[in-house]
Design an enzyme around this catalytic site. Sequence first.
Site, short mmCIF file in Angstrom:
data_model
loop_
_atom_site.label_atom_id
_atom_site.label_comp_id
_atom_site.label_asym_id
_atom_site.label_seq_id
_atom_site.Cartn_x
_atom_site.Cartn_y
_atom_site.Cartn_z
N CYS A 2 0.86 -1.19 0.01
CA CYS A 2 0.03 -0.09 0.06
C CYS A 2 0.78 1.36 0.07
O CYS A 2 2.18 1.20 0.09
CB CYS A 2 -0.90 -0.04 1.37
SG CYS A 2 -1.76 -1.71 1.68
N1 GLN Z 1 -0.96 -6.88 4.14
C1 GLN Z 1 -1.85 -5.42 4.05
C2 GLN Z 1 -3.29 -5.78 3.52
O1 GLN Z 1 -3.44 -6.82 3.00
C3 GLN Z 1 -0.96 -4.14 3.61
C4 GLN Z 1 -1.01 -4.49 2.05
C5 GLN Z 1 -0.05 -3.76 1.39
O2 GLN Z 1 0.80 -3.06 1.94
N2 GLN Z 1 0.03 -3.81 0.30
O3 GLN Z 1 -3.88 -4.76 3.45
#
Ligand code: GLN
Length: 230
Positions: A2
Amino acid sequence: MCRHLAWLGTPRSLGELLLGPPYGLLVQSYAPRRQRHGRMNADGWGVGFYAPSRPEPARWRSNRPLWGDASFASVAPLISSGCVLAAVRSATDGMPADETAAAPFLSGRWLLSHNGVIDRSVLGSHPAAESVCDSALLAAHLFGFGAERLGSFVTALGRRDPGARLNLLLTDGQRILATRWNDSLSVLDAGDGVVVASEPYDDDPRWADVPEHHLVDVAAGAVTITELEI
Ligand code: GLN
Protein backbone atom coordinates in the site's frame (compact mmCIF):
# COMPACT_ATOMS: atom_id res chain seq x y z
CA MET A 1 2.37 -2.69 -0.84
CA CYS A 2 0.00 0.00 0.00
CA ARG A 3 0.98 3.65 0.12
CA HIS A 4 0.51 5.93 3.10
CA LEU A 5 1.04 9.49 4.31
CA ALA A 6 0.96 11.52 7.51
CA TRP A 7 0.94 15.28 8.08
CA LEU A 8 1.73 17.12 11.32
CA GLY A 9 1.74 20.91 11.22
CA THR A 10 -0.53 23.88 10.58
CA PRO A 11 -3.99 22.72 9.47
CA ARG A 12 -4.28 21.57 5.86
CA SER A 13 -7.34 20.25 4.11
CA LEU A 14 -7.74 16.56 3.29
CA GLY A 15 -8.16 17.63 -0.33
CA GLU A 16 -4.84 19.46 -0.29
CA LEU A 17 -3.05 16.50 1.31
CA LEU A 18 -4.63 13.47 -0.41
CA LEU A 19 -6.19 14.62 -3.67
CA GLY A 20 -4.35 17.74 -4.82
CA PRO A 21 -0.65 16.83 -5.10
CA PRO A 22 0.48 15.77 -8.61
CA TYR A 23 1.68 12.38 -7.30
CA GLY A 24 -0.38 12.26 -4.12
CA LEU A 25 -2.35 9.33 -2.69
CA LEU A 26 -5.09 9.77 -5.31
CA VAL A 27 -2.57 9.29 -8.15
CA GLN A 28 -0.68 6.66 -6.13
CA SER A 29 -3.90 4.63 -6.02
CA TYR A 30 -3.52 3.92 -9.75
CA ALA A 31 0.04 5.01 -10.67
CA PRO A 32 2.49 4.92 -7.74
CA ARG A 33 6.03 5.91 -8.68
CA ARG A 34 8.10 3.87 -6.20
CA GLN A 35 5.96 0.84 -5.40
CA ARG A 36 7.79 -2.48 -5.78
CA HIS A 37 5.03 -4.92 -4.78
CA GLY A 38 1.74 -4.60 -6.67
CA ARG A 39 0.97 -2.06 -9.40
CA MET A 40 -2.14 -0.34 -8.04
CA ASN A 41 -3.80 0.46 -4.72
CA ALA A 42 -7.43 -0.03 -5.66
CA ASP A 43 -8.61 -2.22 -2.75
CA GLY A 44 -9.73 0.59 -0.49
CA TRP A 45 -8.45 3.64 1.32
CA GLY A 46 -8.76 5.38 4.65
CA VAL A 47 -8.02 8.60 6.46
CA GLY A 48 -7.91 9.58 10.13
CA PHE A 49 -7.63 13.13 11.39
CA TYR A 50 -7.72 15.08 14.64
CA ALA A 51 -9.78 18.08 15.76
CA PRO A 52 -9.13 20.37 18.75
CA SER A 53 -12.46 19.38 20.35
CA ARG A 54 -11.34 15.88 21.43
CA PRO A 55 -8.17 13.77 21.62
CA GLU A 56 -9.47 10.79 19.62
CA PRO A 57 -9.33 11.05 15.83
CA ALA A 58 -12.18 10.76 13.36
CA ARG A 59 -11.81 8.11 10.70
CA TRP A 60 -13.24 7.46 7.23
CA ARG A 61 -12.52 4.17 5.46
CA SER A 62 -13.75 2.45 2.32
CA ASN A 63 -13.07 -0.79 0.42
CA ARG A 64 -13.48 1.00 -2.93
CA PRO A 65 -10.79 2.83 -4.93
CA LEU A 66 -10.06 6.38 -3.80
CA TRP A 67 -10.45 7.64 -7.37
CA GLY A 68 -14.11 6.56 -7.43
CA ASP A 69 -15.18 8.35 -4.26
CA ALA A 70 -16.99 11.45 -5.48
CA SER A 71 -18.55 12.12 -2.06
CA PHE A 72 -15.15 12.26 -0.39
CA ALA A 73 -13.78 14.46 -3.20
CA SER A 74 -16.66 16.84 -2.55
CA VAL A 75 -16.09 17.24 1.20
CA ALA A 76 -12.29 16.79 1.38
CA PRO A 77 -11.43 20.43 0.53
CA LEU A 78 -13.59 21.56 3.48
CA ILE A 79 -12.10 19.33 6.21
CA SER A 80 -8.84 20.66 7.65
CA SER A 81 -6.64 19.23 10.35
CA GLY A 82 -3.19 19.71 11.86
CA CYS A 83 -2.64 15.96 12.00
CA VAL A 84 -3.76 13.55 9.29
CA LEU A 85 -2.88 9.94 8.50
CA ALA A 86 -4.11 8.34 5.26
CA ALA A 87 -3.53 5.22 3.16
CA VAL A 88 -4.53 3.56 -0.11
CA ARG A 89 -4.63 -0.24 -0.11
CA SER A 90 -3.41 -3.06 -2.32
CA ALA A 91 -4.72 -6.12 -0.47
CA THR A 92 -2.28 -8.95 0.17
CA ASP A 93 -3.47 -12.29 -1.29
CA GLY A 94 -5.84 -14.07 1.07
CA MET A 95 -6.68 -11.00 3.15
CA PRO A 96 -10.27 -9.74 3.65
CA ALA A 97 -11.69 -7.24 1.19
CA ASP A 98 -14.02 -5.25 3.44
CA GLU A 99 -13.31 -1.80 4.84
CA THR A 100 -12.36 -3.09 8.31
CA ALA A 101 -9.15 -4.37 6.70
CA ALA A 102 -8.24 -0.89 5.39
CA ALA A 103 -5.85 1.39 7.30
CA PRO A 104 -5.75 3.41 9.43
CA PHE A 105 -6.42 1.13 12.39
CA LEU A 106 -7.55 2.86 15.56
CA SER A 107 -7.04 2.51 19.31
CA GLY A 108 -7.88 5.45 21.59
CA ARG A 109 -5.82 8.36 20.29
CA TRP A 110 -3.64 6.22 18.05
CA LEU A 111 -3.87 5.58 14.33
CA LEU A 112 -1.70 3.09 12.47
CA SER A 113 -1.08 2.21 8.84
CA HIS A 114 1.05 -0.67 7.52
CA ASN A 115 2.71 -0.85 4.09
CA GLY A 116 3.70 -4.47 3.77
CA VAL A 117 3.08 -8.02 4.82
CA ILE A 118 3.70 -10.18 7.89
CA ASP A 119 3.17 -13.88 8.51
CA ARG A 120 0.07 -13.98 10.73
CA SER A 121 1.29 -17.11 12.55
CA VAL A 122 4.19 -15.03 13.90
CA LEU A 123 1.70 -12.57 15.40
CA GLY A 124 -1.00 -14.91 16.68
CA SER A 125 -4.61 -13.85 17.18
CA HIS A 126 -5.61 -10.79 19.22
CA PRO A 127 -9.03 -10.06 20.76
CA ALA A 128 -8.84 -6.34 19.89
CA ALA A 129 -8.00 -6.79 16.20
CA GLU A 130 -10.42 -4.93 13.91
CA SER A 131 -10.03 -7.59 11.19
CA VAL A 132 -8.16 -10.83 10.54
CA CYS A 133 -6.04 -8.91 8.00
CA ASP A 134 -2.33 -9.15 8.87
CA SER A 135 -2.07 -5.36 9.23
CA ALA A 136 -5.04 -5.20 11.63
CA LEU A 137 -3.55 -7.98 13.76
CA LEU A 138 -0.22 -6.21 13.75
CA ALA A 139 -1.93 -2.96 14.83
CA ALA A 140 -3.70 -4.67 17.75
CA HIS A 141 -0.44 -6.27 18.91
CA LEU A 142 1.43 -2.95 18.66
CA PHE A 143 -1.28 -1.05 20.55
CA GLY A 144 -1.11 -3.71 23.27
CA PHE A 145 2.70 -3.60 23.36
CA GLY A 146 2.85 0.20 23.51
CA ALA A 147 2.73 2.36 20.39
CA GLU A 148 5.64 4.54 21.60
CA ARG A 149 7.85 1.45 21.51
CA LEU A 150 7.45 1.11 17.74
CA GLY A 151 11.18 0.65 17.09
CA SER A 152 11.66 -2.34 19.38
CA PHE A 153 8.35 -3.85 18.18
CA VAL A 154 9.47 -3.77 14.53
CA THR A 155 12.97 -5.03 15.32
CA ALA A 156 11.56 -8.01 17.24
CA LEU A 157 9.02 -8.84 14.53
CA GLY A 158 11.64 -8.52 11.80
CA ARG A 159 13.77 -11.10 13.59
CA ARG A 160 10.86 -13.53 13.86
CA ASP A 161 9.75 -13.06 10.23
CA PRO A 162 12.77 -12.13 8.10
CA GLY A 163 10.54 -11.93 4.99
CA ALA A 164 8.27 -9.33 6.57
CA ARG A 165 7.85 -5.85 5.14
CA LEU A 166 7.15 -3.53 8.04
CA ASN A 167 6.79 0.07 6.93
CA LEU A 168 4.56 1.38 9.72
CA LEU A 169 3.12 4.87 10.17
CA LEU A 170 1.69 5.88 13.49
CA THR A 171 0.33 9.01 15.15
CA ASP A 172 -1.48 10.17 18.27
CA GLY A 173 -2.20 13.64 16.91
CA GLN A 174 0.92 15.20 18.50
CA ARG A 175 3.67 13.05 17.11
CA ILE A 176 4.37 10.88 14.05
CA LEU A 177 6.39 7.69 14.32
CA ALA A 178 7.31 5.69 11.22
CA THR A 179 9.55 2.83 10.21
CA ARG A 180 11.22 2.04 6.94
CA TRP A 181 11.60 -1.73 6.83
CA ASN A 182 11.86 -3.22 3.32
CA ASP A 183 10.03 -0.55 1.29
CA SER A 184 10.36 3.13 0.40
CA LEU A 185 9.78 6.04 2.82
CA SER A 186 10.35 9.78 2.44
CA VAL A 187 10.09 12.88 4.61
CA LEU A 188 9.33 16.49 3.64
CA ASP A 189 9.95 19.32 6.07
CA ALA A 190 7.62 21.91 4.56
CA GLY A 191 8.39 24.69 7.05
CA ASP A 192 4.86 24.83 8.48
CA GLY A 193 4.78 21.10 9.09
CA VAL A 194 6.20 17.70 8.19
CA VAL A 195 4.98 15.03 5.78
CA VAL A 196 6.05 11.39 6.14
CA ALA A 197 5.02 9.34 3.10
CA SER A 198 5.74 6.10 1.24
CA GLU A 199 6.89 8.23 -1.68
CA PRO A 200 7.17 11.96 -2.52
CA TYR A 201 3.84 13.43 -3.63
CA ASP A 202 5.55 16.08 -5.77
CA ASP A 203 9.00 17.03 -7.02
CA ASP A 204 9.83 19.47 -4.20
CA PRO A 205 13.65 19.19 -3.75
CA ARG A 206 13.23 19.21 0.05
CA TRP A 207 11.96 15.59 0.09
CA ALA A 208 14.52 13.32 1.75
CA ASP A 209 14.62 9.52 1.51
CA VAL A 210 14.68 7.70 4.83
CA PRO A 211 17.40 5.00 4.82
CA GLU A 212 16.40 1.31 5.05
CA HIS A 213 15.80 -0.02 8.60
CA HIS A 214 15.36 3.39 10.22
CA LEU A 215 12.83 4.98 12.56
CA VAL A 216 11.39 8.47 11.99
CA ASP A 217 10.09 10.51 14.94
CA VAL A 218 8.35 13.85 14.27
CA ALA A 219 7.36 16.02 17.22
CA ALA A 220 7.13 19.79 17.79
CA GLY A 221 8.38 20.48 14.26
CA ALA A 222 11.59 18.45 14.69
CA VAL A 223 12.40 15.31 12.68
CA THR A 224 14.68 12.67 14.22
CA ILE A 225 15.82 9.67 12.20
CA THR A 226 17.59 6.79 13.96
CA GLU A 227 18.87 3.42 12.84
CA LEU A 228 16.97 0.31 13.91
CA GLU A 229 18.81 -2.79 15.02
CA ILE A 230 18.47 -5.55 12.48
N1 GLN B 1 -1.00 -6.74 4.14
C1 GLN B 1 -1.83 -5.56 4.16
C2 GLN B 1 -3.18 -5.77 3.51
O1 GLN B 1 -3.50 -6.80 3.04
C3 GLN B 1 -1.11 -4.39 3.52
C4 GLN B 1 -0.91 -4.62 2.08
C5 GLN B 1 0.03 -3.69 1.42
O2 GLN B 1 0.84 -3.02 2.02
N2 GLN B 1 -0.08 -3.72 0.14
O3 GLN B 1 -3.93 -4.85 3.48
